[in-house]
Write a protein that holds these residues in place. Structure first.
Motif, mmCIF file in Angstrom:
data_model
loop_
_atom_site.group_PDB
_atom_site.id
_atom_site.type_symbol
_atom_site.label_atom_id
_atom_site.label_comp_id
_atom_site.label_asym_id
_atom_site.label_seq_id
_atom_site.Cartn_x
_atom_site.Cartn_y
_atom_site.Cartn_z
ATOM 1 N N ASP A 1 57.173 43.079 48.471
ATOM 2 C CA ASP A 1 57.167 44.504 48.854
ATOM 3 C C ASP A 1 55.878 44.944 49.556
ATOM 4 O O ASP A 1 55.733 46.106 49.934
ATOM 5 C CB ASP A 1 57.377 45.375 47.604
ATOM 6 N N TYR B 1 59.017 54.370 45.286
ATOM 7 C CA TYR B 1 58.815 52.944 45.012
ATOM 8 C C TYR B 1 58.075 52.780 43.676
ATOM 9 O O TYR B 1 58.470 51.989 42.819
ATOM 10 C CB TYR B 1 58.002 52.285 46.142
ATOM 11 N N ASP C 1 60.187 53.218 40.525
ATOM 12 C CA ASP C 1 60.916 52.013 40.103
ATOM 13 C C ASP C 1 59.977 51.054 39.380
ATOM 14 O O ASP C 1 60.332 50.455 38.367
ATOM 15 C CB ASP C 1 61.507 51.286 41.329
ATOM 16 N N ARG D 1 59.309 52.166 35.833
ATOM 17 C CA ARG D 1 60.421 51.831 34.921
ATOM 18 C C ARG D 1 60.336 50.361 34.525
ATOM 19 O O ARG D 1 60.508 50.000 33.368
ATOM 20 C CB ARG D 1 61.761 52.152 35.593
ATOM 21 N N HIS D 2 60.051 49.516 35.521
ATOM 22 C CA HIS D 2 59.955 48.092 35.257
ATOM 23 C C HIS D 2 58.798 47.790 34.297
ATOM 24 O O HIS D 2 58.949 47.028 33.336
ATOM 25 C CB HIS D 2 59.783 47.360 36.597
#
Ligand code: HEM
Length: 395
Positions: free
Chosen positions: A161, A194, A197, A200-201
């Protein structure tokens, strides 16, 4: 209120910096110790500007009657404040700011002393290998790649990414090749999406990265996101132009690389000179907390005042022969990292990147030369080149 001799309207115009090398203007402003008013045009409410080293440090001093909470770039003010005010490190004050500095600074110091040096070494090795194959290299391409990889690693962004975030950052911090493709606010929203996410991970699988570290300190998801966005943009968009600026300075100073090779101790002063020479963040903005006097001018409460760090760094009263790139310049009290309570928290990391860059160049290269027309950034928030073609004489 304005001095007609000065092009004050241009100070807040991105376009101006794309087409004009502003150093001559800054030299004049700093020499005159000017204090000027830019009326509403590029901004809604206008702003005051100061330029000399003395005036800039006075505005940014810890006890000066100014706040960052409404924003720290031209365009923000009391009526149009930055949405992160009070919660994002660079635009917070008081106890909230102290806490953010402790939490973010602690992790940054550990990462700088540990894993990030390996990342920088790897990236520079790849750069040298690729550059040896090309007659002309765009120094700005390394400038944009190296710090991006470093901050991505700092934040725990997977390698797949990195490029996407590099692309978004150029829109978020105002120097894209084509600004029509995305507005800065859309780019910030995408970066924050971004990181949402990623948050959360990391909640499920914490790592040794800044996102996990912030979550571990009980910060709300929103506060983690805006501060990640801040560290990401601050560490990326600035350092990239100092890396590019290093090549510009070396090209302006034949013999500098040879001197760095035979006298490695000069690398430390050379890093500071690169920072002064490039001044990647040309200005910072504050808002007056009460009626006050700025460099002899009465300025009412709730008014935006800009300190032009790029001009202060060329102030001949503080830097003899300021247009000479002098790798041994001492003292070098540049303001590239700001001054006062918001002094850059990533300074050690930026210095590490620049030190390793200069050492690697001195090891492999005897001279850097300009190899084509440079293109300046179309940006008020950042200063430097979007393309800087250079060629190398290899050892
Ligand atoms: C603050 C410049 C690298 C993170 C600042 C400020 C400046 C600056 C001028 C003060 C802003 C103000 O007073 O409003 C630079 C330059 C850099 C660089 C020129 C590279 C050459 C970095 C890096 C990071 C970083 C590598 C992190 C990875 C920050 C943060 C702040 C800050 C979080 C806010 C500190 C606070 O408000 O207390 N930087 N910076 N910067 N910088 Fe840097």
């Amino acid at each position: 209120m304005t001095s007609p001799a000065y092009p004050v309207a241009e100070l807040g115009s991105d376009e101006f910096y794309a087409t004009t090398d502003p150093t001559g203007l800054w030299r004049r402003f700093a020499a005159d110790d000017a204090v000027v008013w830019t009326p509403p045009s590029t901004t809604h409410n206008g702003f005051w500007s100061v330029f000399s080293h003395r005036a800039c440090t006075a505005v940014l001093a810890a006890d000066a009657p100014f706040t960052s909470e409404y924003g720290m770039f031209i365009g923000f003010d009391r009526q149009r404040p930055d949405a992160g005010g009070g919660r994002m490190i660079v635009v917070s004050e008081g106890a909230a700011h102290d806490r953010l500095r402790r939490v973010i600074g602690g992790h940054l110091a550990r990462a700088t002393a540990g894993p990030l040096a390996r990342v920088v070494a790897r990236e520079l090795g790849d750069f040298v290998t690729a550059a040896r194959e090309q007659p002309v290299t765009d120094a700005a391409a390394l400038g944009s790649a190296l710090p991006n990889t470093v901050v991505c690693e700092l934040l725990g962004v997977p390698a797949a990414d990195h490029e996407r975030l590099r692309y978004l950052t150029q829109f978020a911090v105002g120097a894209p090749d084509d600004p029509r493709l995305m507005s800065p606010s859309t780019a910030h929203l995408q970066i924050m999406g971004y990181f949402a996410d990623l948050v959360r991970h990391r909640r499920r699988a914490p790592g040794d990265d800044l996102v996990s570290h912030l979550l571990g300190h009980g910060m709300s998801e929103h506060d983690v996101l805006i501060n990640c966005d801040n560290v990401f943009a601050a560490g990326n968009a600035t350092t990239q132009h100092s890396v590019t600026g290093a090549f510009d300075g070396l090209a302006a100073s034949p013999g500098a690389l040879e001197a760095l090779r035979t006298d490695p101790a000069a690398v430390r002063t050379a890093v500071e000179e690169v920072l002064r020479w490039s001044t990647p963040g040309p200005h910072v903005l504050r808002v007056t907390l009460r009626d006050t006097v700025v460099n002899g001018r009465p300025v009412p409460a709730d008014t935006a005042v800009v300190s032009w760090l790029a001009a202060a760094n060329r102030d001949a009263r503080v830097f003899p022969d300021p247009y000479r790139f002098d790798i041994r310049r001492r003292p070098n009290r540049h303001l590239s990292f700001g001054h006062g309570l918001h002094y850059c928290i990533g300074g050690a990391l930026a210095r590490l990147e620049l030190r390793m860059l200069l050492e690697r160049l001195a090891e492999h290269v005897t001279a850097v030369r300009h190899a084509g027309e440079p293109e300046r950034l179309r940006a008020t928030k950042v200063n430097g080149y979007r393309r800087l073609p250079v060629s190398f004489e290899w050892r």
